[in-house]
Design an enzyme around this catalytic site. Structure first.
Site, short mmCIF file in Angstrom:
data_model
loop_
_atom_site.label_atom_id
_atom_site.label_comp_id
_atom_site.label_asym_id
_atom_site.label_seq_id
_atom_site.Cartn_x
_atom_site.Cartn_y
_atom_site.Cartn_z
N ARG A 188 8.36 2.31 -3.76
CA ARG A 188 8.07 0.87 -4.00
C ARG A 188 9.42 -0.13 -4.28
NH1 ARG A 188 4.62 1.77 -7.12
NH2 ARG A 188 2.91 1.85 -5.50
N ASP B 150 0.85 -1.12 0.10
CA ASP B 150 0.21 -0.04 0.05
C ASP B 150 0.79 1.26 0.04
OD1 ASP B 150 -3.07 0.29 0.29
OD2 ASP B 150 -2.18 1.93 1.58
N TYR C 210 0.29 9.53 -9.10
CA TYR C 210 0.69 10.67 -8.84
C TYR C 210 1.87 11.15 -9.62
CZ TYR C 210 -2.87 11.38 -5.09
OH TYR C 210 -3.90 11.49 -4.21
P1 ITT Z 1 -3.96 -1.77 -4.99
O1 ITT Z 1 -5.18 -2.53 -5.61
O2 ITT Z 1 -2.79 -2.37 -4.80
O3 ITT Z 1 -4.70 -1.13 -3.79
P2 ITT Z 1 -4.05 1.15 -5.84
O4 ITT Z 1 -3.67 1.70 -6.97
O5 ITT Z 1 -5.03 1.29 -5.01
O6 ITT Z 1 -3.88 -0.43 -5.91
P3 ITT Z 1 -2.45 2.14 -3.51
O7 ITT Z 1 -3.70 2.13 -2.67
O8 ITT Z 1 -1.21 1.69 -2.97
O9 ITT Z 1 -2.78 1.41 -4.83
O10 ITT Z 1 -2.34 3.54 -3.85
C1 ITT Z 1 -2.83 4.72 -3.27
C2 ITT Z 1 -2.86 6.03 -4.42
O11 ITT Z 1 -1.74 6.27 -4.39
C3 ITT Z 1 -3.36 5.60 -5.62
O12 ITT Z 1 -4.28 6.61 -6.19
C4 ITT Z 1 -2.10 5.41 -6.60
O13 ITT Z 1 -2.25 5.58 -7.98
C5 ITT Z 1 -1.19 6.31 -5.89
N1 ITT Z 1 0.38 5.69 -6.18
C6 ITT Z 1 0.70 4.54 -5.50
N2 ITT Z 1 2.04 4.47 -5.86
C7 ITT Z 1 2.13 5.31 -6.60
C8 ITT Z 1 3.07 5.61 -7.61
O14 ITT Z 1 4.46 4.83 -7.50
N3 ITT Z 1 3.13 6.49 -8.36
C9 ITT Z 1 2.19 7.39 -8.31
N4 ITT Z 1 1.18 7.22 -7.66
C10 ITT Z 1 1.22 6.08 -6.92
#
Ligand code: ITT
Length: 191
Positions: free
Chosen positions: A176, A71, A149
């Protein structure tokens, strides 16, 4: 004798960009990453670690296979860490433009991406790993690669956003990739 078969491990996610990034890193450690549709409930909490650990507990109760859940969230310093664990909600509501506007008149545009990765195996949650990437929020959207983002996050020491980087470049410095590498190294030493 050297191990020839790679260890299979499932990533519980719906985000294929996240999967692609992690698959790329973990294959260097002889880990064969698959996607599994087993995401646990995403609770509301202050840290991405609490969210990932809660989700991991649910997944562990449903499978005996080795799995990871990850996450992430972006923490903007002048907004007291907002949106943090609410990053997905904020992305879908005010969006990247909304974040850029919130920071328009603020001198401090520093932010951090946090990644919490939780590993489970044999029906149990085993260990958690954290990766952090510092940077700043750009004044407008730049670049088309990556996801989420990426178009507004400029990692520290770079002059471009994550969305202006190919996967390999982002994977050298991202939150990550840090969490994934610490995990993979730990796994190598704890087989
Ligand atoms: P899951 O199914 O794994 O939960 P998710 O896209 O919901 O996928 P997260 O909850 O980890 O993933 O991400 C929370 C938010 O942060 C989501 O809007 C992502 O697009 C953003 N995010 C996560 N990692 C990012 C990255 O490496 N670069 C840009 N945005 C990221």
């Amino acid at each position: 004798m050297q191990e020839l078969t790679s260890k299979k491990i499932s990533l519980a996610t719906k985000n294929m960009d996240k999967y692609e990034e992690m698959r790329n890193i973990l294959e260097d450690y002889n880990l064969d990453l698959r996607v599994v549709d087993l995401k646990g409930t995403e609770i509301q909490a202050f840290s991405v670690l609490s969210v990932a650990e809660h989700s991991a507990k649910e997944i562990a109760s449903k499978t005996d296979d080795a799995f990871i859940v990850e996450d992430s969230g972006i923490y903007v310093n002048s907004l007291y860490g907002f949106p943090g664990p609410y990053s997905a909600f904020v992305y879908k509501t005010i969006g990247l433009g909304g974040i850029v506007r919130l920071l328009k008149n603020r001198e401090d545009k520093t932010a951090e991406f946090h990644s919490a990765l939780v590993y489970g195996d044999k029906g149990k949650v085993v260990k958690s790993f954290i990766g952090i990437c510092e940077g700043t929020i750009s004044t407008d959207l730049q670049g088309e690669l990556g996801f989420g983002y990426d178009p507004i996050f400029i990692p520290k020491g770079k002059k471009k956003t994550f969305a202006e980087m190919e996967l390999n470049e982002k994977n050298q410095i991202s939150h990550r990739s840090k969490a994934a590498r610490i995990f993979a190294e730990w796994l190598e030493n704890n087989k």
